[in-house]
Design a protein around this motif. Sequence first.
Motif, short mmCIF file in Angstrom:
data_model
loop_
_atom_site.label_atom_id
_atom_site.label_comp_id
_atom_site.label_asym_id
_atom_site.label_seq_id
_atom_site.Cartn_x
_atom_site.Cartn_y
_atom_site.Cartn_z
N GLY A 107 -32.73 -12.60 -48.26
CA GLY A 107 -32.15 -11.90 -47.12
C GLY A 107 -31.92 -12.87 -45.97
N TYR A 108 -31.64 -12.34 -44.79
CA TYR A 108 -31.41 -13.20 -43.62
C TYR A 108 -31.73 -12.47 -42.33
CZ TYR A 108 -26.90 -10.73 -43.08
OH TYR A 108 -25.92 -9.77 -42.92
N SER A 109 -32.01 -13.26 -41.33
CA SER A 109 -32.22 -12.73 -39.98
C SER A 109 -30.94 -12.99 -39.18
CB SER A 109 -33.40 -13.43 -39.30
OG SER A 109 -34.57 -13.27 -40.06
N ALA A 110 -30.50 -12.00 -38.45
CA ALA A 110 -29.28 -12.14 -37.64
C ALA A 110 -29.62 -11.87 -36.18
CB ALA A 110 -28.21 -11.17 -38.11
N ARG A 111 -28.97 -12.61 -35.30
CA ARG A 111 -29.22 -12.44 -33.87
C ARG A 111 -27.93 -12.59 -33.08
NH1 ARG A 111 -32.62 -16.21 -29.63
NH2 ARG A 111 -32.97 -14.61 -28.05
N LEU A 112 -27.70 -11.64 -32.21
CA LEU A 112 -26.59 -11.70 -31.27
C LEU A 112 -27.18 -12.13 -29.93
CD1 LEU A 112 -23.62 -11.24 -30.58
CD2 LEU A 112 -24.14 -8.83 -30.18
N LYS A 113 -26.96 -13.38 -29.58
CA LYS A 113 -27.59 -13.98 -28.40
C LYS A 113 -26.66 -13.91 -27.20
CE LYS A 113 -30.03 -18.24 -27.10
NZ LYS A 113 -30.36 -19.62 -27.56
N ASN A 114 -27.20 -13.43 -26.09
CA ASN A 114 -26.44 -13.34 -24.85
C ASN A 114 -27.14 -14.22 -23.81
OD1 ASN A 114 -25.19 -12.58 -22.40
ND2 ASN A 114 -24.72 -10.55 -23.21
N ALA A 115 -26.58 -15.40 -23.56
CA ALA A 115 -27.19 -16.35 -22.63
C ALA A 115 -27.07 -15.88 -21.18
CB ALA A 115 -26.54 -17.72 -22.79
N ILE A 116 -26.00 -15.12 -20.87
CA ILE A 116 -25.79 -14.64 -19.50
C ILE A 116 -26.75 -13.52 -19.17
CG2 ILE A 116 -24.11 -13.59 -17.94
CD1 ILE A 116 -21.92 -15.00 -19.53
N ASP A 117 -26.95 -12.61 -20.13
CA ASP A 117 -27.87 -11.48 -19.94
C ASP A 117 -28.80 -11.41 -21.16
OD1 ASP A 117 -29.22 -9.23 -19.27
OD2 ASP A 117 -27.49 -7.89 -19.22
N PRO A 118 -29.92 -12.16 -21.15
CA PRO A 118 -30.83 -12.20 -22.29
C PRO A 118 -31.33 -10.83 -22.74
CG PRO A 118 -31.38 -13.91 -20.71
CD PRO A 118 -30.36 -13.04 -20.06
N GLU A 120 -29.67 -8.31 -23.19
CA GLU A 120 -28.68 -7.73 -24.10
C GLU A 120 -28.70 -8.40 -25.48
OE1 GLU A 120 -26.50 -5.09 -23.67
OE2 GLU A 120 -27.79 -4.74 -21.93
N SER A 121 -29.54 -9.41 -25.67
CA SER A 121 -29.65 -10.07 -26.97
C SER A 121 -30.29 -9.10 -27.98
CB SER A 121 -30.50 -11.34 -26.86
OG SER A 121 -29.86 -12.28 -26.02
N ARG A 122 -29.80 -9.16 -29.21
CA ARG A 122 -30.29 -8.24 -30.24
C ARG A 122 -30.48 -8.98 -31.55
NH1 ARG A 122 -25.94 -3.36 -29.07
NH2 ARG A 122 -26.89 -2.55 -27.15
N SER A 123 -31.46 -8.54 -32.35
CA SER A 123 -31.72 -9.20 -33.63
C SER A 123 -32.19 -8.18 -34.66
CB SER A 123 -32.76 -10.31 -33.46
OG SER A 123 -33.98 -9.76 -32.99
N PHE A 124 -32.00 -8.55 -35.93
CA PHE A 124 -32.45 -7.68 -37.02
C PHE A 124 -32.50 -8.49 -38.31
CE2 PHE A 124 -32.18 -4.35 -40.27
CZ PHE A 124 -33.14 -3.46 -39.79
N GLY A 125 -33.43 -8.14 -39.20
CA GLY A 125 -33.54 -8.80 -40.49
C GLY A 125 -32.92 -7.94 -41.58
#
Length: 284
Positions: A107-118, A120-125
């Motif tokens: 499987g894999y871990s995915a992350r949507l990283k928001n450097a401007i507004d941390p 709002e960053s989201r992650s899921f495996g």
Amino acid sequence: TEFKLLRYLMLYPHPVLRLFYRIKRMVLDRPVLDYKLSRARKKNLSTLDKVIGSLGVDTARLNLSAALDSGMHQVDIPLSSALSAGRQFEMELHLQRESSGELKFSGYSARLKNAIDPAESRSFGFDAALGVSSSEALNLLQGRAVWKDYGGDSFSGARWLQLDFAAGSGSRPVLRELAKADGFDLERQLEALAKALGRPELASGAVLNAMERGNQVMVQDVSGGRLYLEASGLAGKVLLRDEKQRAVSLEKVLKAKEKHLATLPEMKISKVRQKVQDKSLGIA
């Protein structure tokens, strides 16, 4: 070990037999073993390449051969892709070695990283069994639903996947699974929207397929503005968003459309009058 040596001497007590045994191991057994190991390695690489490639990942960048030869029990391969300003999509592939020595994608871990507004960053495996591609994972992390068909009958084999950020803790949401029987029928909703908005193309198979993969679909309204449509199984409907990605109701969109259309006849009349006036004044 001493036991293996003793057993070897008992099986091959004569020096000549022991010599032939050694020759057999070097000339026959070793090449056969090397061939089997090489074949198993190629098969393992081919399987990894196919499975990981199905995610939409360019396997040429990964050096899977080095991962296979590392001998490590678990291998993690990080990947990243820049999106809009301040936003980045990151993946970490997880490979697990089995008792046979074969390296398997788990499987894999995915992350949507928001450097401007941390915040709002989201992650899921995502487990390998889910069969979620990288683009589908990105859409899920942005709150949209993805339709997955795992075979079997229509009730148990196909379902909507959507991340519930309200039920999760922090940036880690809960994955919800909803069957069509739960009440969200995207095809019917698109047909209704196509009729309400006067856009028959919204009822096409191309739009349905795009939204089932979790993509937003953009339509241009009569005023020239953009309207975005996205599937939400949790909301049980197609969500509408404006150019700033703010949620808007269908009623508000229709009212804005009526208001804009109401001004068009007046604009046409004023243009005709202006042309007549220009001619009467001798203006070209």
